[in-house]
Design a protein around this motif. Structure first.
Motif, short mmCIF file in Angstrom:
data_model
loop_
_atom_site.label_atom_id
_atom_site.label_comp_id
_atom_site.label_asym_id
_atom_site.label_seq_id
_atom_site.Cartn_x
_atom_site.Cartn_y
_atom_site.Cartn_z
N LEU A 194 52.57 45.77 45.68
CA LEU A 194 52.33 45.79 44.23
C LEU A 194 50.93 45.30 43.90
N LYS A 195 50.45 44.28 44.60
CA LYS A 195 49.09 43.77 44.37
C LYS A 195 48.05 44.86 44.63
N ARG A 196 48.21 45.54 45.77
CA ARG A 196 47.24 46.59 46.10
C ARG A 196 47.28 47.71 45.08
N ARG A 197 48.47 48.06 44.63
CA ARG A 197 48.62 49.14 43.65
C ARG A 197 47.94 48.76 42.33
N ILE A 198 48.15 47.54 41.89
CA ILE A 198 47.56 47.09 40.62
C ILE A 198 46.04 47.07 40.72
N LEU A 199 45.49 46.55 41.82
CA LEU A 199 44.03 46.52 41.99
C LEU A 199 43.44 47.93 42.03
N ASP A 200 44.14 48.85 42.68
CA ASP A 200 43.66 50.24 42.73
C ASP A 200 43.64 50.85 41.34
N GLU A 201 44.68 50.60 40.55
CA GLU A 201 44.74 51.17 39.20
C GLU A 201 43.70 50.53 38.29
N ILE A 202 43.46 49.24 38.46
CA ILE A 202 42.43 48.57 37.66
C ILE A 202 41.05 49.16 37.95
N ALA A 203 40.78 49.40 39.23
CA ALA A 203 39.49 49.99 39.61
C ALA A 203 39.40 51.44 39.13
N GLU A 204 40.49 52.17 39.22
CA GLU A 204 40.51 53.58 38.81
C GLU A 204 40.28 53.73 37.31
N GLN A 205 40.84 52.80 36.52
CA GLN A 205 40.71 52.88 35.07
C GLN A 205 39.43 52.23 34.55
N GLY A 206 38.64 51.63 35.44
CA GLY A 206 37.39 51.00 35.02
C GLY A 206 37.58 49.73 34.23
N ILE A 207 38.66 49.00 34.49
CA ILE A 207 38.95 47.75 33.78
C ILE A 207 38.20 46.61 34.46
N LYS A 208 37.55 45.79 33.66
CA LYS A 208 36.78 44.66 34.19
C LYS A 208 37.60 43.38 34.05
N ILE A 209 38.07 42.85 35.17
CA ILE A 209 38.78 41.58 35.16
C ILE A 209 37.82 40.47 35.56
N TYR A 210 38.24 39.23 35.40
CA TYR A 210 37.38 38.09 35.73
C TYR A 210 37.15 38.04 37.23
N GLN A 211 35.88 37.99 37.61
CA GLN A 211 35.50 37.92 39.02
C GLN A 211 35.05 36.50 39.34
N LEU A 212 35.69 35.90 40.33
CA LEU A 212 35.31 34.56 40.73
C LEU A 212 33.88 34.56 41.28
N ARG A 228 37.25 32.20 49.04
CA ARG A 228 37.66 33.45 49.69
C ARG A 228 39.16 33.70 49.53
N VAL A 229 39.97 32.65 49.68
CA VAL A 229 41.43 32.78 49.54
C VAL A 229 41.80 33.13 48.10
N LEU A 230 41.15 32.49 47.14
CA LEU A 230 41.44 32.76 45.73
C LEU A 230 41.11 34.20 45.37
N LYS A 231 39.97 34.68 45.86
CA LYS A 231 39.59 36.07 45.57
C LYS A 231 40.59 37.06 46.17
N ALA A 232 41.09 36.74 47.37
CA ALA A 232 42.03 37.63 48.04
C ALA A 232 43.41 37.59 47.40
N SER A 233 43.69 36.58 46.57
CA SER A 233 45.02 36.42 45.97
C SER A 233 45.17 37.14 44.63
N ILE A 234 44.09 37.66 44.08
CA ILE A 234 44.15 38.35 42.79
C ILE A 234 44.79 39.73 42.97
N PRO A 235 45.74 40.11 42.10
CA PRO A 235 46.37 39.36 41.01
C PRO A 235 47.36 38.32 41.53
N PHE A 236 47.43 37.19 40.85
CA PHE A 236 48.26 36.08 41.31
C PHE A 236 49.74 36.37 41.03
N ALA A 237 50.55 36.27 42.06
CA ALA A 237 52.00 36.45 41.92
C ALA A 237 52.63 35.06 41.82
#
Length: 364
Positions: A194-212, A228-237
């Motif tokens: 689900l995390k990978r799917r959400i990140l792919d859709e965010i990138a596909e739609q051009g949505i800008k989320i907060y970048q650490l 590095r761990v925090l960046k890899a955990s987005i979106p947080f479950a």
């Protein structure tokens, strides 16, 4: 007073001026003044937003909350509820404002449900701009939204159309942190998928989320690894709970199920600790991005609109003056035209009697 005492207060070591203590002065002033932070939580009802916020800050922000029934939700509109609480920890005061949005996504037609939220964000920018432009700028209360936790349902297969439209509408106004709610309903594989799917859709739609922000090269290795761990955990479950459960003689916050206990603050069970670490360690950066990016964009757009309005007003005045200047010339042309064809006429001016007008026909 002895000379040694004076030297202790005013060090005279060679090559020492004293401005190395400036950070200590800033620290003392900041601690005395306290800090302000505004967090917005947006998501459908029943995703555990209130529980998570209470778990994050170890406080009860909603002691007397009324939960509407299913019939009331059908025609319910989005409301804005801001709760402010003063939190003090080891002498550091934080004025925390949590903005909740009950009613979001509850209606059958949710097409315009986020207009109220956008208007609230813009109003806080407008209020800050007004206070900043005023005479008394020393005690400005900063109610601008610094961060938005957007809760995503774990029961779907990614982002819903409403999720996409809302994040597109506000990503240029506020820092968005996507959060997968109720992560205990997912297996570890389902969560990662689900995390990978959400990140792919965010990138596909051009949505800008907060970048650490990246860790500086002079930071220690522990902080670099944490980033590095925090960046890899987005979106947080995440999982939220205000219940204390006794496990192996130790009281922990978690959820008790027939098959075991889900611990809220166990990083192997969910990303709650990572989300809290991100919020605390990057709170200053969230405020700076709000000030330097989102607020400046709003301010420049607002000043452009004000400039265009002034230009249009000046243009209208110039056009009126040109019209008034052109009226006598136009009047002269018509008079000469009538004289050329020997038509009898009289011209009446405002406030004067009628009189015969002659012409030398030079204007023809």
């Amino acid at each position: 007073m002895s000379q040694s005492g004076e030297k202790g207060k005013f060090p005279d070591a060679a090559g020492y001026v004293g401005f190395a203590n400036l950070p200590n002065q800033v620290h003392r002033k900041s601690v005395k003044k306290g800090f302000e932070f505004t967090l917005m939580v947006v998501g459908e009802s029943g995703l555990g937003k209130s529980t998570l916020i209470n778990s994050l800050f170890l406080t009860d922000l909603y002691p007397e909350r009324y939960i509407p029934g299913a019939a009331e939700k059908i025609e319910r509109t989005v409301q804005i509820e801001a709760s402010t609480v003063e939190i003090e920890e080891r002498g550091v005061k934080l004025r925390l404002t949590v903005v909740d949005t009950p009613g979001y996504g509850d209606a059958i037609n949710s097409q315009d449900c986020f207009k109220t939220i956008i208007q609230y964000i813009d109003n806080q920018f407008e209020r800050y701009l007004h206070d900043e432009s005023g005479l008394n700028r020393r005690h400005i209360v900063d109610n601008r939204v610094h961060c938005c936790f957007y809760f995503i349902s774990p029961f779907g297969h990614g982002l819903k159309p409403l999720d996409v439209e809302f994040m597109k509408a506000i990503h240029s106004k506020v820092n968005i942190v996507p959060v997968i709610a109720k992560a205990d309903t997912l297996t570890l594989k389902e969560r990662d998928r689900l995390k990978r799917r959400i990140l792919d859709e965010i990138a596909e739609q051009g949505i800008k989320i907060y970048q650490l922000p990246d860790a500086d090269s002079d930071e220690d290795e522990e902080f670099k690894e944490q980033t590095r761990v925090l960046k890899a955990s987005i979106p947080f479950a995440v999982i939220g709970s205000n219940q204390l459960i006794e496990v192996k003689g130790k009281k922990i916050r978690g959820r008790l199920y027939p098959w075991g206990v889900v611990e809220v603050e166990n990083p192997e069970h969910n990303d709650f600790l990572k989300l809290r670490t991100m919020l605390v360690t990057h709170m200053q950066d969230l405020q700076e991005v709000t000030q330097d990016l989102h607020y400046e964009n709003f301010r420049s757009e607002r000043l452009k609109r004000a400039g265009r309005a002034v230009d249009e007003e000046v243009l209208d005045k110039d056009q009126i003056l040109l019209q008034k200047e052109a009226e006598p010339a136009c009047h002269q042309v018509i008079t000469c035209f009538l004289i050329a064809f020997d038509w009898p006429f009289s011209v009446t001016a405002a406030g004067h009697h009628s009189e015969q007008v002659g012409c030398n026909q030079s204007c023809l």
